[in-house]
Enzyme design. Structure first.
Site, mmCIF file in Angstrom:
data_model
loop_
_atom_site.group_PDB
_atom_site.id
_atom_site.type_symbol
_atom_site.label_atom_id
_atom_site.label_comp_id
_atom_site.label_asym_id
_atom_site.label_seq_id
_atom_site.Cartn_x
_atom_site.Cartn_y
_atom_site.Cartn_z
ATOM 1 N N HIS A 153 0.818 -1.218 0.000
ATOM 2 C CA HIS A 153 0.000 0.000 0.000
ATOM 3 C C HIS A 153 0.853 1.270 0.000
ATOM 4 O O HIS A 153 0.337 2.362 -0.195
ATOM 5 C CB HIS A 153 -1.022 -0.011 1.150
ATOM 6 C CG HIS A 153 -0.445 0.220 2.512
ATOM 7 N ND1 HIS A 153 -0.134 -0.813 3.375
ATOM 8 C CD2 HIS A 153 -0.120 1.357 3.156
ATOM 9 C CE1 HIS A 153 0.353 -0.305 4.497
ATOM 10 N NE2 HIS A 153 0.366 1.007 4.394
ATOM 11 N N ASP A 199 0.075 -7.699 1.596
ATOM 12 C CA ASP A 199 0.512 -6.304 1.549
ATOM 13 C C ASP A 199 2.039 -6.233 1.559
ATOM 14 O O ASP A 199 2.663 -5.976 2.583
ATOM 15 C CB ASP A 199 -0.088 -5.558 2.753
ATOM 16 C CG ASP A 199 0.130 -4.055 2.686
ATOM 17 O OD1 ASP A 199 0.604 -3.573 1.647
ATOM 18 O OD2 ASP A 199 -0.190 -3.375 3.676
ATOM 19 N N SER A 290 4.192 2.048 8.327
ATOM 20 C CA SER A 290 3.869 1.091 7.262
ATOM 21 C C SER A 290 5.107 0.636 6.509
ATOM 22 O O SER A 290 5.961 1.454 6.160
ATOM 23 C CB SER A 290 2.935 1.743 6.236
ATOM 24 O OG SER A 290 1.606 1.629 6.623
#
Ligand code: NAG
Ligand code: NAG
Ligand code: NAG
Ligand code: NAG
Ligand code: NAG
Ligand code: NAG
Ligand code: NAG
Length: 336
Positions: A153, A199, A290
């Site tokens: 992402h 992811d 992230s």
């Protein structure tokens, strides 16, 4: 007579030599053809994995819009992020007045950074790098000296040339770090932003990244056992829509049973077998973290992916399971 004898012996020896040569030849052919078959098999396995695959939407219909979990990327200048934070703050106000069913999963206003952790030096996590794209910040892990594993992402929908990577510094944008551009960006084939499944993304750097406080980390093979700890680091934000921190922080979290995590996110997100969850009391990863690694015994077990708010009781953080994507990692590196 004696001459005929000699001739006969010679003939027998010659035939024997020819037979042996023929046997060697057959064996050689067998080995070569097996090699070819293996090569063909390997090639045909490799090909489909490179294509960034399914754009089909997954079972997000079951998700309540009000309580969509958020990924842990940050764009500090994003007005949208600020508007979203405000919406969440006011929705959170409503929460207290409504039943849990419709809105209890909305996040409160202020989001902490690597929550409950402490500042640390990059020398304790030399594999950790900053992945920048304009004002957007993610973490990443150096898994080969020219390859960074991060979250899909953080990468999906953006050109490789829009990223740069900084390693070997404890400071965000630290000038003591080593900077690299990105020449190739590959997103894991099953990733969709709706499902957040698989992811993971790989970035190839324009040159090897080496130097003081820079080192690669080995990939974990299996799911970390529930109850064991993983360590996470990052420069994540201090509050929703706010600024990321300057100095690296890290935290230790406990791996949660898959079933417990699935139940926690029921109705909000599907916890697949490409994910695992980890939690601590008032501890978590958060926006800006992230893509960073979750590490255990010097092995990369997970990638920071998403969570419902940050450090909320009952909502563990969700991580990509590195052990399950090793084949895709190997193939991507071998082919690019
Ligand atoms: C959720 O959002 C989508 C589009 O963002 C919309 O089509 C759908 O109707 C919404 N569902 C609910 C329950 O509000
Ligand atoms: C961050 O958000 C700002 C404002 O919405 C936008 O102009 C900018 O392109 C975004 N940056 C990135 C890197 O997405
Ligand atoms: C939340 O509620 C309080 C008191 O009811 C109010 O003062 C505040 O402005 C509200 N915040 C938002 C973002 O709606
Ligand atoms: C809402 O959730 C809280 C904590 O999970 C629980 O204590 C409370 O009873 C719930 N309220 C309703 C109306 O379900
Ligand atoms: C790091 O650099 C990016 C891109 O120039 C910028 O948006 C960000 O604010 C910087 N961060 C810090 C802590 O200086
Ligand atoms: C790689 O990129 C960095 C940062 O832009 C640059 O300093 C370096 O010279 C580049 N190296 C090569 C081999 O292109
Ligand atoms: C990936 O490659 C390494 C060696 O480069 C090998 O040890 C490992 O078994 C491979 N893993 C998978 C899942 O293919």
């Amino acid at each position: 007579m004696r001459l005929r004898w000699v001739y006969l012996v010679f003939l027998v020896l010659l035939l024997d030599q020819l037979a042996a040569a023929a046997r060697r030849n057959r064996a050689g052919n067998r080995i070569r053809s097996r090699n070819t078959a293996a090569a063909v098999r390997a090639r045909s396995q490799v090909q489909p994995r490179i294509v960034s695959g399914s754009t089909r939407r997954t079972t997000s219909a079951t998700r309540s819009n009000a309580s969509r979990p958020r990924s842990r990327i940050v764009n500090s200048s994003s007005k949208r992020a600020k508007r979203r934070a405000n919406r969440q703050r006011s929705a959170n106000n409503r929460t207290t007045k409504r039943s849990n069913k419709t809105s209890a999963r909305i996040v409160g206003g202020v989001q902490a950074r690597i929550v409950g952790g402490s500042t640390t030096s990059i020398s304790s996590m030399p594999y950790l790098v900053q992945v920048h794209r304009g004002s957007a910040l993610c973490g990443g892990s150096l898994i080969r000296d020219q390859w960074v594993l991060t979250a899909a992402h953080c990468v999906s929908g953006h050109a490789a040339s829009s990223f740069y990577v900084i390693g070997g510094t404890s400071t965000q944008n630290g000038t003591d770090g080593v900077v690299r551009t990105v020449t190739y960006a590959g997103v894991a084939p099953r990733f969709t932003t709706k499902s957040m499944n698989m992811d993971a993304a790989l970035l190839k750097l324009n040159a090897t990244m080496t130097g003081t406080n820079i080192g690669t980390i080995a990939l974990g093979q299996r799911m970390p056992r529930p109850g064991t700890r993983v360590r996470i680091g990052g420069w994540g934000v201090t509050k929703e829509g706010g600024d990321s921190v300057t100095n690296l922080r890290s935290v230790q979290l406990k791996v949660v049973k898959q079933k417990v995590c699935q139940n926690a996110y029921q109705g909000s997100a599907t916890i697949t077998n490409y994910m695992f969850c980890a939690q601590g009391k008032n501890k978590d990863s958060c926006s800006g973290d992230s893509g960073g690694g979750a590490v255990q015994n010097n092995r990369l077990m997970g990638i920071v992916s998403f969570g419902m708010g940050c450090a909320r009781a009952g909502y563990p953080g969700v991580y990509t399971r590195v052990g399950r994507i090793r084949r895709w990692i190997n193939n991507t590196i071998a082919n690019n």
